[in-house]
Structure formats: structure tokens, C-alpha cells
Scaffold this motif. Structure first.
Motif, short mmCIF file in Angstrom:
data_model
loop_
_atom_site.label_atom_id
_atom_site.label_comp_id
_atom_site.label_asym_id
_atom_site.label_seq_id
_atom_site.Cartn_x
_atom_site.Cartn_y
_atom_site.Cartn_z
N GLN A 158 -8.40 2.10 -5.67
CA GLN A 158 -9.26 2.85 -4.77
C GLN A 158 -10.66 2.24 -4.68
N GLN A 160 -12.03 0.88 -2.20
CA GLN A 160 -12.70 1.20 -0.94
C GLN A 160 -13.47 2.51 -1.03
N GLY A 184 -4.44 12.19 -0.64
CA GLY A 184 -3.70 10.96 -0.90
C GLY A 184 -2.30 11.26 -1.36
N CYS A 188 -1.72 8.66 -6.87
CA CYS A 188 -2.75 7.70 -6.45
C CYS A 188 -4.06 7.89 -7.21
N VAL A 292 -10.25 9.88 1.34
CA VAL A 292 -8.87 9.43 1.54
C VAL A 292 -8.54 8.38 0.48
N GLU A 294 -5.62 5.85 -1.02
CA GLU A 294 -4.42 5.15 -0.58
C GLU A 294 -3.45 4.96 -1.74
N LYS A 295 -2.22 4.57 -1.38
CA LYS A 295 -1.26 4.19 -2.43
C LYS A 295 -1.81 3.01 -3.21
N SER A 297 -2.04 -0.48 -5.02
CA SER A 297 -1.45 -1.78 -4.74
C SER A 297 -0.59 -2.22 -5.92
N GLU A 415 3.52 12.30 6.72
CA GLU A 415 4.39 11.14 6.86
C GLU A 415 5.44 11.34 7.95
N ASN A 418 3.70 10.31 11.08
CA ASN A 418 3.41 8.88 11.06
C ASN A 418 4.64 8.05 11.40
#
Length: 582
Positions: A158, A160, A184, A188, A292, A294-295, A297, A415, A418
Motif C-alpha cells: 500500500q 500509494q 479494499g 489487504c 482505497v 489494493e490487493k 503485489s 467485483e 467490474n
């Protein structure tokens, strides 16, 4: 005289729980530790003050006001001014040599043991478990909970949101925490981030309360808010309320937070796996900042797994590396066989867990426990045929523990929308491979095939239209086929229809024309124009006398094209198909 002056500078207050005497500015943090200890049950009595004061303590009164009763019982000597138990104070560390300074230190030590303070770093996790076997380290709580980081420095991923120089990290380090909604996927780091905020807030004297929307009721929330109001009014102390799975609260329950978040009674931190735009009140969203997440990496997952492996004392073997019981690695006791794991197994696990740290750590725990149970006294053979002394965890063992990568898909959540959007856009872009992928992603995730078929019917007219009029027939036939036979047999029917649509020519002429008509109706000023008289039906004589149907030309009666206006006078010359006015 010097001692008396020091007492005047640092007045003492006696803790009503353990009877420690300590400066008034440290009473809040000390009371937290004592009350939590007494609620959880002590293993032994707290250490008492070596020389408890014989004076009766006052729990109220302005600073510096002495009691006549103290003067009568205390004998000669300067009286110690007593402060209210609810006097404003900060939970700061007592300076060296301050009377009662050992009490806050002891309370802080107790808080560390309870987990109230920052969680230990990876190295300290290993140090805390040193001398125990791997099996014993895996007992009790899940590995994902045991190795949960407690500081921002240990937090992985995370970047970002929480990287250096980011807004949120700067606010957290400055202990200026706004109301947040952490959104999220599972695993995560939402709950971990809340635990880090809890650790930092307790060091700063802020109260942190955790509730789960899956079990908490509205009355529980009201009780927390009422207590927060009292803390703010009496102690000038802030309260942070963490609501896990906040999307489980309905709209009326979420409304409970609105006035209290608005006026700052509580700082709300909510965690959710669902899109807050759909699941959280817009009024509450306007008072919170949505973060937010994210998954994780694959690189972040490998870092987390290697940290856990190091904490357990397991050695990682390279592809060509051989090992024996004398090799460097396992820190576990000699009574247990050393444990090894292949480097490829760690990489495979990082890929299979699909960015979910909880799944990855629990999968590692399951694989290790299974191998320890199966090979306690047996020697395992390496993949190269060499004799191995110890327990080896291979890539196959990791795959067996996870079975397959879990597909992140929620039929009622974010999802869902999406994936159907990705399918629609892939067919529109004539990418048949991507279209098949998104179709399979939905069907394998448990999507209703009839929902997909209905969307294909819409696509046939919206994006293919008159370029291939048979596309609509294909879509309706696919829907009927899915209705007849169901899953899993109908999946190939949908796949055929999807590939057909991806390869078909595209035209949005009808779709655009109808959109132009709707825009014309919405933007029309004043009353809508009436239907021209010659186009009106005249079933009665009165209507005919009023001019209904007069001068209408019946087209089949004419061999040549008929010149006749069919639009209202105000729209004469408008061409919706071309999007322009003639």
C-alpha cells in the motif's frame, strides 16, 4: 525545602485501583493499565507503594487547596496539594527521578504484554518465540494474527497510500487522525492498519474502541458514543471508534454516527470490502475520507511470507541447494527435526494467495503443520534423491494446502459490476480472448448464468444493432438454452455467444438515435408539442368533426412515395439518426 518544592511542582495522586502515588499528568494512562489488568484478571497482586501515605486522599477540589483533615492527621511537614482524579493530563513518560515514575513504566510494561502498545517487529517476534519448537510457535492464534505488524515501519504494501511523504502517513505520524473509511479486498491490511492506529493513539493518550458490525448492535454504538462524550467532557480525551465490516450496518444504523462524527465526539474508522458508494451513507461519506487499499503485489506477499518463515525459524532452500541436519537454519530445539521450505514453494504461495496476506500466512501455517504431523520421526528425501534429515516443505505441499487460487468475486458487490463491465467492453473491442476470460471469471466465481445471458441480449442491440440483426436472435437463443439446461452445461452456450458477439460487426446507430430522442425530450422547454391532427385516430364522429385524421394519406394506397410530415411542427427537419437538425 528542595523536596517540598519538587512536590509542589509534581503533585501526586493515588491510583484508586493499585494505590500507587504518581503525578497527576500520568494518572490517565496508569488507570487504563490498572483497569484492563483488573478486568482481565491478574496473575498476581500489583506491587504496592513501599511507603503508602497515611493521609486521606481527596478526589476533588481545585489544585493547591489543602484539607484540614490532612493537616490534623499528617502531622508536621508540608501538605501535598491533591488534584481531581479527572484532571486533564497527558499520557507521557515520567522523567527520570520523578516521584511515582516507576508506576507509569510498570503500566507501560503491562500494556506491552497485553498488546496495547506497538506490536513487536519481525525480529522481536522471533526473539519472543526463540527456544520453542516450530509446532509450538504455530499453536493458538492463526499465524496471520500472531505476526500482525504494530508499526508503520513494519507495514508492507500500500505504498500509494502509506508510502513516505503521503498525506495519510504524515497525519498518522503527527497523531492527527481524521475519520476514515478503509476500502479494499480481504487480506489487504485494513484491520492491521487500524491496529497500528490503535497502538499510536494509546501512546498519545487517545482512547481506541473496536466494534464489529457483524455482532454489534445500535445500543452498543450508543454506549460507546455516550462514554466518548463523558471522556471528552471530563478528561478532554479523544475517542477513536473502529467499525469492522461497516457495510453490514444498515442506513439507519449508520445515521447514528452522523452528529457525533460531525462535532468530533468520535473519530470514526470504518473497514469494508464493499464499495462505499453503494454501502455507506452519502452523508457519512462526506464526513470521512475514503482510503482505497489494493490487493497486495506478489513482491509484497513474498516479503510477508519470508518474515513469517524467519520468525518460525524455518530455513529457505534454493533450487540447487542441498541440506542436512547440521546445515545452518532452523532455530528450533534439537528435540524437533529441522524444518526447511523450498524457495519455489514460497514464490508459488505468493502467487496463489491472490494478494491476500491472511490466506498466504494461513496457507503457510497449514502446510507446515501438515508436514510436521506427517514426518515427525521420518527422514524425507529431497527432489534430487539425496538423504535429508528434517522436514521439507515443497511446492506440491503448498498447492495441496490451498488447493487452488480463490477467485475474488462477489455476486452482490463491487467485483460483480467490474467484471460485467470488463466483459461488455471486451466484446465491444472485438477481443474474443479477453471476452472469454471475463465470462469464465464470472461463471467460475458463482455468477448466475441467466444474468450474463440477459446482458448479452442488451449488448446485441446496443453495440451490434443493425450491423448484424441476427445477433439479437443469437442472444435470445443463448438465454433460452441457459434456462433449459443450467450450469455447468450452459457455460459453452454463453461462450459461443460471447465469441460470436466479439467477432460481429458493430453499430451503435440505433442506440445513439434513441439516446438523441431521450435528450430531446429532457431538454424541451415548455409543454410538449401536441400530436399533429392528421396523425390522430378518429374512432368517433365527434373526433372526425374536430379534424382528427383529416388529410392523412394512407401509404399503401399510393404507388409513389408519399410526402407527409410525421413529427410535430416544432421538430420539423430533425434527424435523430444523424443527430442533427435539418
Amino acid at each position: 525545602m528542595e523536596g517540598a518544592g519538587a512536590q509542589q511542582e509534581a503533585p501526586l495522586v493515588r491510583c484508586p485501583v493499585c494505590l500507587w502515588e504518581l503525578p497527576a499528568e500520568h494518572i490517565n494512562s496508569h488507570l487504563d493499565g490498572c483497569l484492563q489488568d483488573s478486568g482481565a484478571g491478574r496473575g498476581g497482586e500489583p506491587e504496592r507503594s513501599p511507603q503508602p501515605s497515611s493521609k486521606k486522599m481527596r478526589l476533588s477540589g481545585p489544585p493547591g487547596e489543602s484539607s484540614g483533615e490532612e493537616e490534623r492527621e499528617g502531622g508536621s511537614g508540608p501538605t501535598t496539594p491533591m488534584f481531581s482524579l479527572f484532571h486533564k493530563g497527558r499520557a507521557a513518560a515520567a522523567p527520570t527521578g520523578t516521584p511515582g515514575g516507576a508506576a507509569p513504566a510498570a503500566a507501560a510494561a503491562r500494556g506491552q504484554e497485553r498488546g496495547a502498545g506497538p506490536a513487536a517487529s519481525p525480529g522481536s517476534h522471533a526473539a519472543a518465540l526463540r527456544g520453542e519448537t516450530v509446532a509450538q510457535k504455530l499453536e493458538g492464534k492463526p499465524l496471520a494474527d500472531k505476526l500482525r505488524p504494530g508499526t508503520l515501519g513494519d507495514y508492507v504494501g500500500q505504498d500509494q497510500v502509506l508510502g513516505e511523504q503521503t498525506l495519510l502517513r504524515s497525519l498518522l505520524e503527527a497523531h492527527e487522525i481524521p475519520s476514515l473509511v478503509l476500502w479494499g479486498p480481504p487480506g489487504c491490511g485494513k484491520t492491521t492498519l487500524a491496529h497500528i492506529i490503535a497502538s499510536n493513539s494509546k501512546k498519545n493518550g487517545t482512547r481506541f474502541v473496536t466494534l464489529s458490525a457483524t455482532s454489534a448492535k445500535t445500543n452498543d454504538v450508543r454506549d460507546v458514543i455516550k462514554q466518548a462524550e463523558n471522556e471528552k467532557r471530563l478528561l478532554k480525551r479523544k475517542t477513536i471508534l473502529f467499525i469492522d465490516e461497516i457495510h453490514r450496518f444498515n442506513k439507519s444504523q449508520q445515521d447514528t454516527f452522523l452528529p457525533h462524527v460531525e462535532c468530533g465526539t468520535v473519530t470514526l474508522i470504518g473497514a469494508t470490502t464493499e464499495n462505499p458508494s453503494f454501502q455507506v451513507n452519502s452523508a457519512l461519506l462526506s464526513r470521512c475520507r475514503v482510503i482505497v487499499l489494493e490487493k497486495l503485489s506478489v513482491e509484497a506477499m513474498e516479503t510477508i511470507l519470508m518474515r513469517a518463515i524467519k520468525s518460525l525459524g524455518i530455513r529457505v532452500l534454493g533450487q540447487d541447494e542441498q541440506h542436512t541436519s547440521s546445515a545452518n537454519g532452523s532455530d528450533s530445539k534439537s528435540s524437533e527435526s529441522p524444518v526447511y521450505i523450498e524457495e519455489k514453494a514460497v514464490s508459488t504461495l505468493a502467487y496463489l494467495c491472490d494478494g491476500d496476506a491472511r490466506t498466504g500466512l494461513n496457507g503457510l501455517q497449514l502446510a507446515v503443520q501438515a508436514r510436521l504431523t506427517a514426518g515427525k520421526t521420518s527422514h524425507q528425501a529431497s527432489t534430487q534423491g539425496c538423504s535429508v534429515d528434517g522436514v521439507l516443505i515443497t511446492e506440491d505441499h503448498v498447492k495441496e494446502g490451498l488447493q487452488r487460487s480463490h477467485i475474488l468475486y462477489d455476486r452482490a458487490g463491487e467485483e460483480h459490476y467490474n467484471c460485467i463491465s470488463a466483459l461488455h467492453k471486451s466484446m465491444r473491442g472485438s477481443d474474443e480472448n479477453a471476452s472469454l476470460y471475463w465470462l469464465a471469471r464470472m461463471l467460475e466465481g458463482g455468477e448466475d448464468p441467466l444474468y450474463v445471458a440477459r446482458r448479452l441480449v442488451r449488448f446485441a442491440s446496443e453495440d451490434i444493432g443493425l450491423a448484424d440483426p441476427l445477433a439479437l436472435t443469437q442472444a435470445v437463443a443463448a438465454y433460452q438454452g441457459c434456462h433449459f439446461i443450467g450450469m455447468p452445461e450452459c457455460e459453452v452456450i454463453l461462450a459461443q455467444c460471447v465469441v460470436y458477439f466479439a467477432r460481429a460487426p458493430k453499430s451503435i446507430e440505433v442506440y445513439s438515435a434513441y439516446s438523441n430522442v431521450k435528450a430531446c425530450l429532457r431538454n424541451h422547454q415548455g409543454p410538449l408539442p401536441p400530436v399533429p391532427l392528421h396523425l390522430r385516430n378518429a374512432p368517433t364522429r365527434l373526433m372526425k368533426d374536430l379534424g382528427y385524421g383529416k388529410d392523412y394519406k394512407y401509404n399503401p394506397m399510393y404507388q409513389e412515395p408519399v410526402e407527409q410530415e410525421y413529427l410535430p411542427e416544432e421538430l420539423k427537419g430533425v434527424d435523430f439518426l444523424k443527430g442533427q437538425k435539418m
